[in-house]
Design a protein around this motif. Structure first.
Motif, short mmCIF file in Angstrom:
data_model
loop_
_atom_site.label_atom_id
_atom_site.label_comp_id
_atom_site.label_asym_id
_atom_site.label_seq_id
_atom_site.Cartn_x
_atom_site.Cartn_y
_atom_site.Cartn_z
N ASP A 89 4.67 0.63 -3.45
CA ASP A 89 5.20 -0.65 -2.97
C ASP A 89 4.04 -1.56 -2.57
O ASP A 89 3.23 -1.20 -1.70
CB ASP A 89 6.12 -0.44 -1.77
N LYS A 90 3.97 -2.73 -3.16
CA LYS A 90 2.89 -3.65 -2.85
C LYS A 90 3.03 -4.15 -1.42
O LYS A 90 4.12 -4.55 -0.99
CB LYS A 90 2.91 -4.83 -3.82
N PRO A 91 1.94 -4.12 -0.64
CA PRO A 91 2.03 -4.52 0.77
C PRO A 91 2.46 -5.97 0.94
O PRO A 91 2.10 -6.84 0.14
CB PRO A 91 0.61 -4.30 1.29
N SER A 92 3.21 -6.21 2.00
CA SER A 92 3.58 -7.57 2.40
C SER A 92 3.07 -7.78 3.82
O SER A 92 3.55 -7.15 4.76
CB SER A 92 5.10 -7.75 2.35
N ASN A 93 2.07 -8.63 3.96
CA ASN A 93 1.40 -8.79 5.25
C ASN A 93 2.04 -9.89 6.09
O ASN A 93 2.65 -10.82 5.57
CB ASN A 93 -0.08 -9.12 5.04
N PRO A 94 1.87 -9.80 7.42
CA PRO A 94 2.35 -10.89 8.29
C PRO A 94 1.64 -12.20 7.96
O PRO A 94 0.54 -12.20 7.37
CB PRO A 94 1.97 -10.40 9.70
N ASP A 95 2.22 -13.31 8.36
CA ASP A 95 1.59 -14.61 8.14
C ASP A 95 0.20 -14.64 8.76
O ASP A 95 -0.01 -14.19 9.88
CB ASP A 95 2.44 -15.72 8.77
N THR A 119 -4.70 -11.41 5.63
CA THR A 119 -5.05 -11.08 4.25
C THR A 119 -6.07 -9.95 4.24
O THR A 119 -6.89 -9.84 5.15
CB THR A 119 -5.62 -12.30 3.50
N ALA A 179 -1.97 -3.73 8.16
CA ALA A 179 -2.26 -4.27 6.83
C ALA A 179 -3.32 -3.43 6.13
O ALA A 179 -3.22 -3.15 4.92
CB ALA A 179 -2.71 -5.73 6.94
N ASN A 216 -1.59 -0.18 4.99
CA ASN A 216 -0.70 -0.37 3.86
C ASN A 216 -1.45 -0.67 2.57
O ASN A 216 -1.06 -0.22 1.49
CB ASN A 216 0.30 -1.49 4.16
N GLN A 217 -2.56 -1.43 2.68
CA GLN A 217 -3.35 -1.74 1.50
C GLN A 217 -3.98 -0.47 0.93
O GLN A 217 -3.98 -0.25 -0.29
CB GLN A 217 -4.43 -2.76 1.84
N TYR A 248 -1.41 1.78 -0.73
CA TYR A 248 -1.07 1.21 -2.04
C TYR A 248 -2.19 1.49 -3.05
O TYR A 248 -1.93 1.92 -4.19
CB TYR A 248 -0.83 -0.28 -1.88
#
Length: 283
Positions: free
Chosen positions: A140-146, A149, A235, A238-239, A242
């Motif tokens: 699952d590709k990570p989705s980071n908070p606003d 990066t 982040a 999760n990166q 992935y």
């Protein structure tokens, strides 16, 4: 290879975790030995070995010594078990010749009363615990908070890496050049991956991963104080999880102080406790 257990979500198998066995525990430990050996040998192979690094086997155990890095993690014996009891005098002599106190790390599957009694008889005492966690890589590709990066570090960015490493760990930034040099030598070494994280476009932290034998080791991560509690550590986790999946890894392994924020973050990212090892210190 392992007995598997499943996490159920509305009757659907969504993840398969190997249960903790002696075999798995020792594979987790070996992954830590592998990355530490690669790291210290890379430091040793710098021209003239300016840090005074050594890696010395003692039976199935491995001793690490770095003259210019007096911290316990770089002056430690890993992989020790009952089979190394007769070698403890040699280990002590190895560090005594270098005027360096050292620590011994013992995982539960290799611990027994004879080993503990021998260490105690040589003046060692247990000083703490450290947790090893493991997980399954996710595609699952990570989705980071606003504002958060993460990207891979470029080879010409190790001066920045050294500064962020020091600020994130509380080291004096005057030593950032040494940190940069000791990590730069890993950049093109097989298995090593470096990441930099940004908060609101500002460099805020760094993370490292080492891949070997289909295991991704989460070897380091730090965020500088002013950017903490924004989600950068999650982040980074999760990166790397992935990236480990993309690299075809079977397992992810990380270490953290027991019940620490780092351990909590790893558990929230889906890792489980494999074991809590004991740390013994000599005089």
């Amino acid at each position: 290879m392992y007995s598997l257990t499943s996490i159920m979500d509305e009757g659907v198998n969504v993840l398969h975790f190997p249960v903790v066995t002696k075999e798995l525990a020792e594979r987790l430990e070996q992954s830590e030995i592998d990355y530490m050996t690669s790291r210290v040998l890379a430091i040793k192979e710098r021209e003239g070995n300016p840090m005074g690094a050594l890696v010395q086997p003692f039976g199935e155990a491995t001793a690490y010594y770095v003259k210019e890095m007096p911290w316990g993690s770089f002056n430690t014996v890993k992989g020790i078990g009952a089979g190394e009891i007769d070698l403890i005098d040699e280990m002590i002599q190895f560090y005594r010749e270098r005027s360096r106190p050292f620590q011994v790390e013992i995982i539960p599957s290799k611990a027994n009363g004879d080993l503990f009694n021998c260490l105690a008889g040589h003046g060692f005492h247990q000083a703490g615990f450290h947790t090893t966690l493991y997980g399954i890589p996710s595609v699952d590709k990570p989705s980071n908070p606003d504002g958060i990066t993460v990207r891979e570090l470029n080879e010409d960015e190790f001066e920045l890496y050294g500064r962020l490493h020091c600020l994130g760990t509380g080291l004096n930034v005057d030593g950032a050049g040494h940190v940069a040099d000791n990590n730069r030598v890993l950049f093109n070494r097989p298995g090593w991956r470096f990441f930099i994280g940004y908060v609101d476009d500002q460099p805020a932290g760094v993370a490292v991963m080492y891949i070997n034998n289909n295991i991704a080791s989460l070897t380091f991560a730090a965020t500088i104080p002013e950017f903490r509690r924004r989600g950068l550590q999650s982040a980074f986790l999760n990166q790397r999880i992935y990236e480990a999946a993309l690299a075809g890894c079977e397992l992810i392994v990380g270490q953290a102080a027991y019940a620490s924020t780092s351990q909590n973050n790893m558990e929230r990212a889906g890792l489980r406790i494999g074991y809590t090892r004991a740390t013994w210190l000599g005089k």
